[in-house]
Write a protein that holds these residues in place. Structure first.
Motif, PDB file in Angstrom:
ATOM      1  N   LEU A 113      34.015  50.810  40.113  1.00  0.00           N
ATOM      2  CA  LEU A 113      34.539  50.509  38.777  1.00  0.00           C
ATOM      3  C   LEU A 113      33.447  49.930  37.888  1.00  0.00           C
ATOM      4  O   LEU A 113      32.656  49.097  38.339  1.00  0.00           O
ATOM      5  N   LEU A 114      33.460  50.364  36.646  1.00  0.00           N
ATOM      6  CA  LEU A 114      32.535  49.812  35.652  1.00  0.00           C
ATOM      7  C   LEU A 114      33.366  48.993  34.675  1.00  0.00           C
ATOM      8  O   LEU A 114      34.338  49.509  34.109  1.00  0.00           O
ATOM      9  N   SER A 115      32.994  47.740  34.513  1.00  0.00           N
ATOM     10  CA  SER A 115      33.722  46.958  33.509  1.00  0.00           C
ATOM     11  C   SER A 115      32.704  46.356  32.545  1.00  0.00           C
ATOM     12  O   SER A 115      31.542  46.144  32.896  1.00  0.00           O
ATOM     13  N   PHE A 116      33.179  46.089  31.348  1.00  0.00           N
ATOM     14  CA  PHE A 116      32.274  45.629  30.289  1.00  0.00           C
ATOM     15  C   PHE A 116      32.819  44.345  29.675  1.00  0.00           C
ATOM     16  O   PHE A 116      34.022  44.107  29.727  1.00  0.00           O
ATOM     17  N   PRO A 117      31.927  43.525  29.088  1.00  0.00           N
ATOM     18  CA  PRO A 117      32.391  42.268  28.483  1.00  0.00           C
ATOM     19  C   PRO A 117      33.504  42.548  27.466  1.00  0.00           C
ATOM     20  O   PRO A 117      33.394  43.490  26.673  1.00  0.00           O
ATOM     21  N   CYS A 124      30.327  60.227  35.683  1.00  0.00           N
ATOM     22  CA  CYS A 124      31.127  61.367  36.159  1.00  0.00           C
ATOM     23  C   CYS A 124      30.461  62.020  37.374  1.00  0.00           C
ATOM     24  O   CYS A 124      31.143  62.576  38.224  1.00  0.00           O
ATOM     25  N   GLN A 125      29.145  61.899  37.497  1.00  0.00           N
ATOM     26  CA  GLN A 125      28.465  62.484  38.656  1.00  0.00           C
ATOM     27  C   GLN A 125      28.571  61.603  39.906  1.00  0.00           C
ATOM     28  O   GLN A 125      28.455  62.082  41.022  1.00  0.00           O
ATOM     29  N   SER A 126      28.810  60.305  39.669  1.00  0.00           N
ATOM     30  CA  SER A 126      28.860  59.404  40.835  1.00  0.00           C
ATOM     31  C   SER A 126      30.281  58.947  41.148  1.00  0.00           C
ATOM     32  O   SER A 126      30.475  58.074  41.981  1.00  0.00           O
ATOM     33  N   PHE A 127      31.263  59.505  40.467  1.00  0.00           N
ATOM     34  CA  PHE A 127      32.685  59.185  40.683  1.00  0.00           C
ATOM     35  C   PHE A 127      33.051  57.733  40.361  1.00  0.00           C
ATOM     36  O   PHE A 127      34.017  57.210  40.894  1.00  0.00           O
ATOM     37  N   ALA A 128      32.262  57.083  39.536  1.00  0.00           N
ATOM     38  CA  ALA A 128      32.635  55.729  39.110  1.00  0.00           C
ATOM     39  C   ALA A 128      33.697  55.840  38.026  1.00  0.00           C
ATOM     40  O   ALA A 128      33.716  56.804  37.263  1.00  0.00           O
ATOM     41  N   ALA A 129      34.585  54.857  37.980  1.00  0.00           N
ATOM     42  CA  ALA A 129      35.660  54.889  36.981  1.00  0.00           C
ATOM     43  C   ALA A 129      35.469  53.765  35.968  1.00  0.00           C
ATOM     44  O   ALA A 129      34.839  52.752  36.272  1.00  0.00           O
ATOM     45  N   VAL A 163      36.876  47.742  47.284  1.00  0.00           N
ATOM     46  CA  VAL A 163      36.626  48.126  45.887  1.00  0.00           C
ATOM     47  C   VAL A 163      35.453  47.309  45.359  1.00  0.00           C
ATOM     48  O   VAL A 163      35.433  46.086  45.517  1.00  0.00           O
ATOM     49  N   VAL A 164      34.491  47.988  44.756  1.00  0.00           N
ATOM     50  CA  VAL A 164      33.338  47.288  44.159  1.00  0.00           C
ATOM     51  C   VAL A 164      33.340  47.548  42.651  1.00  0.00           C
ATOM     52  O   VAL A 164      33.328  48.696  42.208  1.00  0.00           O
ATOM     53  N   VAL A 201      39.860  56.828  34.330  1.00  0.00           N
ATOM     54  CA  VAL A 201      40.100  55.516  33.723  1.00  0.00           C
ATOM     55  C   VAL A 201      41.118  54.779  34.596  1.00  0.00           C
ATOM     56  O   VAL A 201      42.119  55.358  34.999  1.00  0.00           O
ATOM     57  N   VAL A 202      40.807  53.531  34.905  1.00  0.00           N
ATOM     58  CA  VAL A 202      41.733  52.703  35.689  1.00  0.00           C
ATOM     59  C   VAL A 202      42.173  51.551  34.797  1.00  0.00           C
ATOM     60  O   VAL A 202      41.334  50.830  34.261  1.00  0.00           O
ATOM     61  N   VAL A 203      43.482  51.429  34.614  1.00  0.00           N
ATOM     62  CA  VAL A 203      43.984  50.323  33.800  1.00  0.00           C
ATOM     63  C   VAL A 203      44.573  49.275  34.744  1.00  0.00           C
ATOM     64  O   VAL A 203      45.423  49.589  35.575  1.00  0.00           O
ATOM     65  N   SER A 204      44.072  48.047  34.627  1.00  0.00           N
ATOM     66  CA  SER A 204      44.516  46.956  35.505  1.00  0.00           C
ATOM     67  C   SER A 204      45.089  45.831  34.656  1.00  0.00           C
ATOM     68  O   SER A 204      44.854  45.772  33.456  1.00  0.00           O
ATOM     69  N   SER A 205      45.791  44.927  35.324  1.00  0.00           N
ATOM     70  CA  SER A 205      46.399  43.836  34.555  1.00  0.00           C
ATOM     71  C   SER A 205      45.388  42.709  34.296  1.00  0.00           C
ATOM     72  O   SER A 205      45.388  42.134  33.214  1.00  0.00           O
TER      73      SER A 205
END
Lengths: 103, 245
Positions: B112-116, B134-139, B90-91, B176-180
């Protein structure tokens, strides 16, 4: 008048501290009130049915409509009476009898 | 069919194996079938990873390796992806600037894309970002850990930002991926509790459950297929090799 549907939640409290029934109920109320306000909390129909101090399990009753908000509020509890804690919903049931069977 | 629940952001310390084993065991008890543990790209130790993998296997949890990239610019991101993509399952890219966010969203190697967390001026997940993602399947990844730590108006603003981002993600069908994001047992929650928390920022019960099961499991499954030796292209894999084919 339409009958209010309810759900019973079996909760497990994880903490190193010894807690009283009052402290657990206060923590749940505080979390709901903080998240949804007094009006939202009043719609939850929350009440504590029982609390086992030894096993640190509690049974609470909530309105069916408020099940998800109550679940979210309970999940957000990170401290009880100043001590680090986590509360998990172990089981949800429509009757106390079937909930007791799952204990 | 029974769902497999996944937590793609379990922050274990590989140096403290006893603690890591306890957290993994707790995750298994709570119903997780897959956890992803972030490793530093520079200090990754194969021995430590093997130990963590074994601890997960003992607890009956599937283990995936993850790397969190924090590039300063587009070129650095491309370099890091070139070096690390094939080493991790996973990157995740922590998007600290708009330039990095846009490149990460359009690069198929990013999962995965995460933000501050609470720096709202640097949360770049807008419609343009979602269209590229959505075109590159990033979540879009959302960590719930700050919800336990923030209070009052800061938490309210955080909810509001998440609600806006999730709404954009839904509009463009970005998963959307929700993680702890948990580093201790006390911050772990059951998948259904995480799904209930996802309701606070606009995911209904079904979508909330997908965010802790279908979406993360799909990412890991897709990458494992890509990293497998027989992979040629999406949908094409080597079934048999030799002169008699």
């Amino acid at each position: 008048m339409k009958r209010v549907k309810r759900r019973y939640l079996l909760l497990q409290v994880y903490t190193d501290a010894t807690l009283s029934q009052r402290e657990v109920l206060d923590a749940v109320w505080a979390s709901i009130t903080k998240l949804y306000g007094e009006h939202g909390a009043s719609l939850a129909g929350l009440s504590l049915v029982s609390f086992d101090e030894g096993k640190k399990t509690a049974v609470v009753r909530v309105a069916l409509n408020a099940l998800q908000p109550v679940r979210a509020s309970i999940a957000l509890i990170a401290r009880i009476a100043g001590k680090e804690a986590a509360v998990h919903v172990i089981a949800v049931s429509g009757t106390l009898k079937s909930l007791r069977d799952r204990e | 069919m029974k769902r497999t629940f996944a937590d793609l952001h379990l922050r274990l310390n590989p140096k403290d194996l006893a603690m890591a084993s306890r957290i993994v065991a707790k995750a298994a008890t709570l119903g997780y079938g897959l956890v992803a543990v972030p490793f530093s790209s520079e200090t990754r130790d194969d021995d430590e990873e093997a130990k963590l993998r074994r601890a997960c296997a003992d607890a009956g949890v599937d283990f995936a390796s993850r790397v969190d990239l924090q590039p300063r610019n587009r070129e650095q991101l491309m370099n890091q992806l070139r070096k690390l993509r094939r080493r991790f399952e996973v990157v995740c890219v922590s998007c600290e600037s708009k330039e990095v966010a846009r490149q990460a969203a359009k690069d198929r190697r990013v999962d995965l894309l995460s933000f501050p967390l609470i720096d709202y001026t640097r949360r770049f997940f807008d419609r343009a970002e979602a269209e590229l993602a959505c075109q590159s399947f990033a979540a879009l990844e959302v960590d719930v850990k700050p919800l336990f730590l923030l209070e009052g108006s800061v938490r309210a603003r955080f909810f509001s930002t998440l609600r806006r981002e999730v709404s954009v993600a839904r509009e463009f069908r970005v998963p959307v991926v929700v993680s702890s994001g948990a580093a201790s047992e006390m911050l772990l929650r059951k998948p259904r509790e995480i799904a209930a928390l996802a309701g606070l920022f606009g995911l209904d019960e079904a979508l909330g459950l997908d965010a802790v099961s279908v979406n993360p499991v799909a990412i890991v499954g897709r990458n494992r297929e890509k990293l497998s030796s027989g992979f040629v292209a999406p949908g094409i894999r080597v079934v048999k090799e030799g002169n008699d084919c």
